[in-house]
Every structure is written in C-alpha cells, then in structure tokens.
Design a protein around this motif. Structure first.
Motif, PDB file in Angstrom:
ATOM      1  N   LEU A 146       0.822  -1.208   0.000  1.00 50.52           N
ATOM      2  CA  LEU A 146       0.000   0.000   0.000  1.00 50.52           C
ATOM      3  C   LEU A 146       0.857   1.261   0.000  1.00 50.52           C
ATOM      4  O   LEU A 146       0.599   2.207  -0.754  1.00 50.52           O
ATOM      5  CB  LEU A 146      -0.921   0.003   1.220  1.00 50.52           C
ATOM      6  CG  LEU A 146      -2.155  -0.893   1.162  1.00 50.52           C
ATOM      7  CD1 LEU A 146      -2.789  -1.020   2.539  1.00 50.52           C
ATOM      8  CD2 LEU A 146      -3.174  -0.336   0.159  1.00 50.52           C
ATOM      9  N   ARG A 147       1.875   1.277   0.848  1.00 51.11           N
ATOM     10  CA  ARG A 147       2.720   2.465   0.928  1.00 51.11           C
ATOM     11  C   ARG A 147       3.502   2.672  -0.366  1.00 51.11           C
ATOM     12  O   ARG A 147       3.664   3.810  -0.839  1.00 51.11           O
ATOM     13  CB  ARG A 147       3.680   2.358   2.112  1.00 51.11           C
ATOM     14  CG  ARG A 147       4.443   3.662   2.358  1.00 51.11           C
ATOM     15  CD  ARG A 147       5.285   3.605   3.588  1.00 51.11           C
ATOM     16  NE  ARG A 147       6.492   2.796   3.402  1.00 51.11           N
ATOM     17  CZ  ARG A 147       7.427   2.615   4.334  1.00 51.11           C
ATOM     18  NH1 ARG A 147       7.272   3.152   5.522  1.00 51.11           N
ATOM     19  NH2 ARG A 147       8.490   1.872   4.099  1.00 51.11           N
ATOM     20  N   SER A 148       3.997   1.583  -0.949  1.00 56.76           N
ATOM     21  CA  SER A 148       4.787   1.700  -2.170  1.00 56.76           C
ATOM     22  C   SER A 148       3.929   2.125  -3.356  1.00 56.76           C
ATOM     23  O   SER A 148       4.384   2.866  -4.231  1.00 56.76           O
ATOM     24  CB  SER A 148       5.479   0.364  -2.474  1.00 56.76           C
ATOM     25  OG  SER A 148       6.322  -0.025  -1.415  1.00 56.76           O
ATOM     26  N   ALA A 149       2.688   1.644  -3.387  1.00 58.98           N
ATOM     27  CA  ALA A 149       1.805   2.009  -4.496  1.00 58.98           C
ATOM     28  C   ALA A 149       1.377   3.466  -4.421  1.00 58.98           C
ATOM     29  O   ALA A 149       1.235   4.144  -5.440  1.00 58.98           O
ATOM     30  CB  ALA A 149       0.582   1.095  -4.492  1.00 58.98           C
ATOM     31  N   GLY A 150       1.160   3.967  -3.199  1.00 61.83           N
ATOM     32  CA  GLY A 150       0.753   5.355  -3.032  1.00 61.83           C
ATOM     33  C   GLY A 150      -0.728   5.567  -3.295  1.00 61.83           C
ATOM     34  O   GLY A 150      -1.439   4.681  -3.777  1.00 61.83           O
ATOM     35  N   PRO A 151      -1.227   6.757  -3.015  1.00 67.26           N
ATOM     36  CA  PRO A 151      -2.670   7.027  -3.137  1.00 67.26           C
ATOM     37  C   PRO A 151      -3.191   6.965  -4.566  1.00 67.26           C
ATOM     38  O   PRO A 151      -4.380   6.687  -4.780  1.00 67.26           O
ATOM     39  CB  PRO A 151      -2.818   8.429  -2.536  1.00 67.26           C
ATOM     40  CG  PRO A 151      -1.455   9.044  -2.643  1.00 67.26           C
ATOM     41  CD  PRO A 151      -0.484   7.922  -2.487  1.00 67.26           C
ATOM     42  N   ARG A 152      -2.327   7.214  -5.548  1.00 65.83           N
ATOM     43  CA  ARG A 152      -2.806   7.221  -6.937  1.00 65.83           C
ATOM     44  C   ARG A 152      -3.278   5.848  -7.392  1.00 65.83           C
ATOM     45  O   ARG A 152      -4.052   5.729  -8.337  1.00 65.83           O
ATOM     46  CB  ARG A 152      -1.710   7.726  -7.877  1.00 65.83           C
ATOM     47  CG  ARG A 152      -1.382   9.201  -7.733  1.00 65.83           C
ATOM     48  CD  ARG A 152      -0.398   9.653  -8.781  1.00 65.83           C
ATOM     49  NE  ARG A 152      -0.936   9.571 -10.128  1.00 65.83           N
ATOM     50  CZ  ARG A 152      -0.213   9.756 -11.233  1.00 65.83           C
ATOM     51  NH1 ARG A 152       1.069  10.040 -11.146  1.00 65.83           N
ATOM     52  NH2 ARG A 152      -0.783   9.666 -12.420  1.00 65.83           N
ATOM     53  N   ALA A 153      -2.793   4.797  -6.736  1.00 67.88           N
ATOM     54  CA  ALA A 153      -3.193   3.444  -7.139  1.00 67.88           C
ATOM     55  C   ALA A 153      -4.630   3.139  -6.734  1.00 67.88           C
ATOM     56  O   ALA A 153      -5.254   2.222  -7.292  1.00 67.88           O
ATOM     57  CB  ALA A 153      -2.246   2.418  -6.514  1.00 67.88           C
ATOM     58  N   ARG A 182       4.232  -1.467  -9.543  1.00 64.68           N
ATOM     59  CA  ARG A 182       3.441  -2.079 -10.619  1.00 64.68           C
ATOM     60  C   ARG A 182       1.934  -1.941 -10.370  1.00 64.68           C
ATOM     61  O   ARG A 182       1.141  -1.997 -11.312  1.00 64.68           O
ATOM     62  CB  ARG A 182       3.811  -3.550 -10.765  1.00 64.68           C
ATOM     63  CG  ARG A 182       5.181  -3.784 -11.385  1.00 64.68           C
ATOM     64  CD  ARG A 182       5.202  -3.360 -12.839  1.00 64.68           C
ATOM     65  NE  ARG A 182       6.500  -3.661 -13.449  1.00 64.68           N
ATOM     66  CZ  ARG A 182       7.468  -2.772 -13.636  1.00 64.68           C
ATOM     67  NH1 ARG A 182       7.283  -1.506 -13.234  1.00 64.68           N
ATOM     68  NH2 ARG A 182       8.605  -3.108 -14.200  1.00 64.68           N
ATOM     69  N   LEU A 183       1.546  -1.779  -9.102  1.00 62.97           N
ATOM     70  CA  LEU A 183       0.123  -1.669  -8.792  1.00 62.97           C
ATOM     71  C   LEU A 183      -0.459  -0.318  -9.197  1.00 62.97           C
ATOM     72  O   LEU A 183      -1.662  -0.093  -9.055  1.00 62.97           O
ATOM     73  CB  LEU A 183      -0.119  -1.926  -7.306  1.00 62.97           C
ATOM     74  CG  LEU A 183       0.139  -3.370  -6.853  1.00 62.97           C
ATOM     75  CD1 LEU A 183      -0.140  -3.530  -5.370  1.00 62.97           C
ATOM     76  CD2 LEU A 183      -0.680  -4.362  -7.669  1.00 62.97           C
ATOM     77  N   ARG A 184       0.375   0.563  -9.717  1.00 64.89           N
ATOM     78  CA  ARG A 184      -0.147   1.781 -10.341  1.00 64.89           C
ATOM     79  C   ARG A 184      -0.466   1.531 -11.818  1.00 64.89           C
ATOM     80  O   ARG A 184      -0.982   2.407 -12.504  1.00 64.89           O
ATOM     81  CB  ARG A 184       0.853   2.935 -10.188  1.00 64.89           C
ATOM     82  CG  ARG A 184       1.064   3.358  -8.743  1.00 64.89           C
ATOM     83  CD  ARG A 184       1.774   4.685  -8.629  1.00 64.89           C
ATOM     84  NE  ARG A 184       3.147   4.621  -9.083  1.00 64.89           N
ATOM     85  CZ  ARG A 184       4.173   4.252  -8.307  1.00 64.89           C
ATOM     86  NH1 ARG A 184       3.963   3.916  -7.044  1.00 64.89           N
ATOM     87  NH2 ARG A 184       5.399   4.234  -8.781  1.00 64.89           N
ATOM     88  N   LEU A 185      -0.119   0.326 -12.284  1.00 65.23           N
ATOM     89  CA  LEU A 185      -0.376  -0.065 -13.668  1.00 65.23           C
ATOM     90  C   LEU A 185      -1.321  -1.259 -13.738  1.00 65.23           C
ATOM     91  O   LEU A 185      -2.181  -1.334 -14.614  1.00 65.23           O
ATOM     92  CB  LEU A 185       0.954  -0.416 -14.343  1.00 65.23           C
ATOM     93  CG  LEU A 185       0.920  -0.952 -15.773  1.00 65.23           C
ATOM     94  CD1 LEU A 185       0.449   0.143 -16.729  1.00 65.23           C
ATOM     95  CD2 LEU A 185       2.313  -1.439 -16.187  1.00 65.23           C
TER      96      LEU A 185
END
Length: 301
Positions: A146-153, A182-185
């Motif tokens: 969650l932290r690595s993906a950030g709010p945009r994910a 990768r969870l932003r994609l």
C-alpha cells in the motif's frame, strides 16, 4: 520508517555493544535497510557492494573515511573508528574473508567498537553475533504494498488480494516495493494471476538474484538450477533425486548462503529465486532426466 521491523531494529540496537554483528538473510529481504536504521548517528557506513578483493575493500574504506595515503593513515583510522562507535560494512558477500580480517584488526585497535556486516552468509569470526532476518509477515507485506503504491493506485486496504500477493512474493521487501510500483499499472489480482509475477517487477530484483547466483560455487549454482523445478516445499529424498547422491554439500552451501530455506526437514526456494533461475533449467545437458526424476520424486512423496 521500516514497516514490520521494529522488533528487529530493537534487537540489533541492543547487540551494538562491541564485537562483530552479522545481519544475514536472503536476497531482497532488507538487510541493508535494517542495518542502516539501527546504525547510531555517529556510526560509519561503508558500501562494500561489488568489492572483489581485500585491496578493493580497503579502497572503499579509505574513500569513505577520506584517509590520506602514507604513514599518517594508521593513526587517523584509529581516530575515525574511535569516534564512530559502530561501523557498518554493507554487502560483503564477495569479500567475507577480507571483511573478517578487517573487523578483527579494527577490534584490536579500538576496544568496544561494533562492526556490523550485511551478507547472505555470516562471517566466521569468533564470538560474532548473528541476526538472521526473515521475510515480512503477510499483513506487514500488504502494508508495504500500500505504501509503495501510493494514493494514486486507489487500493482498498481491506482487499484480501493484497495479503495473498504479499504471501506470493514471500514477504520480500524488495519484491513488495517493486510490486507496489506495478500496482499503479496493474490490479493486485492481475499481478497475482500472472504465471511468474516476480519477473514483472523490474530489473532491481533480477539483478539482486543474479548477483546471489553468480557468487555461488559452480556446483551450488547448478544445484540451484536443478531445484528450481520444485514449485513448493520438498524433502531431502526429493532433493537428492534431482541432485544425485552427492547433493548434500550443495544443499548445505545454498542454505548457508540464504537462497534456500530449511524448516522441519523441508526445503524451499523463494519464489523470486525460483522464477529467475528456472529459465536456465532447459540448458542443463540432462534436463529431461531432471524433469523425470522430479516427477517421480513428487509422485513418490
């Protein structure tokens, strides 16, 4: 702040009372991050990655401490070490013996100094303390995703797929951090459903695994390739079926180097290691025989 490592940071901090402390664990488990987090403010960190000899290790040391050449270097080294209280030799996998000699000489010069090393295998220095770093628990791994993906994910913190993905990535902080990117994609379900999800996470993980593999002696590296046919835990009979009767030394080497886990008489390769290594399995001259031995061993088990 490191997620899920508060106990380990506290334990390592308590161990900084003089002598050698070895932080060991598999590739990508966060050894360097943990050691840096526990290093006192007056501590020194020396990046030893890529050093291949004692001479190169000394070059890193003199560069990090800005020591001059010539007869004045010795006293200035003692002064720098005495003021540091703790020195971190970070990533000494390729210079274990040289690091052991260096640590011994420093401890003779500066009583009370603590030398911390990070590596997959521990130093064999007499009296060295060991902190073996395990992967993150699934809940901590999900928090890191969650932290690595950030709010945009736009991820749902209550999505159980994050826990499943954390487990699928073996709780390795490096893999989880890259997966967060990768969870932003991709969605967590897409990444989890991939046939080899760790190969979709970028080059940093691949380089880390490749470095661990190339540092192994050739027999152990070949054994690692042979064992990549197992997708889960396996026992000693199954391992020897694909390694041959002389495979015990290779198993020991892989365990000592933290690329193979052993618990309750069962062995297991980290998924990131297995998926990166399995691609070279067909290149073995007896590839078909290895596959056949694996199938027979699994059926027998």
């Amino acid at each position: 702040m490191l997620i899920g490592r508060q106990d380990e940071i506290s334990n390592l901090t308590r161990m900084l009372r003089g002598g050698v402390v070895c932080v060991v664990g598999p590739p990508g488990v966060g050894k360097s991050a943990l050691a840096r987090a526990a290093l006192p403010r007056d501590g020194l960190r020396i990046d030893c990655s890529g050093a291949q000899s004692s001479d190169q290790l000394l070059q890193r040391l003199t560069s990090a401490l800005a020591l001059p050449d010539g007869p004045g270097r010795g006293p200035r080294l003692v002064h720098a070490l005495a003021g540091a209280r703790a020195v971190l030799l970070d990533d000494v996998d390729d210079v274990l013996a040289a690091s052991e000699d260096l640590a011994k000489s420093w401890l003779d010069l500066v009583p009370g100094l603590t030398v911390i090393t990070t590596s997959r295998a521990p130093l064999r220095a007499a009296g060295a303390e060991l902190l073996e770093l395990a992967p993150l628990a699934p809940s901590d791994g999900a928090a890191l995703l969650l932290r690595s993906a950030g709010p945009r994910a736009g991820l749902d913190p209550d999505d159980d797929t994050l826990l499943a993905l954390s487990e699928a990535l073996d709780g390795l902080p490096l893999a989880l951090t890259l997966a967060g990117d990768r969870l932003r994609l991709l969605t967590p379900a897409q990444l989890l459903a991939a046939s080899a999800p760790t190969t979709l996470l970028g080059g940093a993980l691949g380089r880390t695994i490749a470095s661990a593999r190339t540092s192994l002696p050739p027999p152990a590296a070949e054994a690692l390739t042979r064992l990549s046919c197992f997708h889960g835990a396996f026992g000693l009979p199954e391992a020897l079926a694909v390694l041959g009767p002389d495979g015990m030394d290779a198993l020991q080497e892989l365990r000592d180097d933290s690329v193979l886990s052993s618990e309750g008489g069962r062995f297991r390769l980290l998924r990131a290691v297995r998926e990166r290594v399995a691609s070279s399995l067909p290149s073995l001259p007896d590839h078909a025989a290895v596959r056949s031995a694996h199938a027979q061993a699994v059926l027998a088990a």
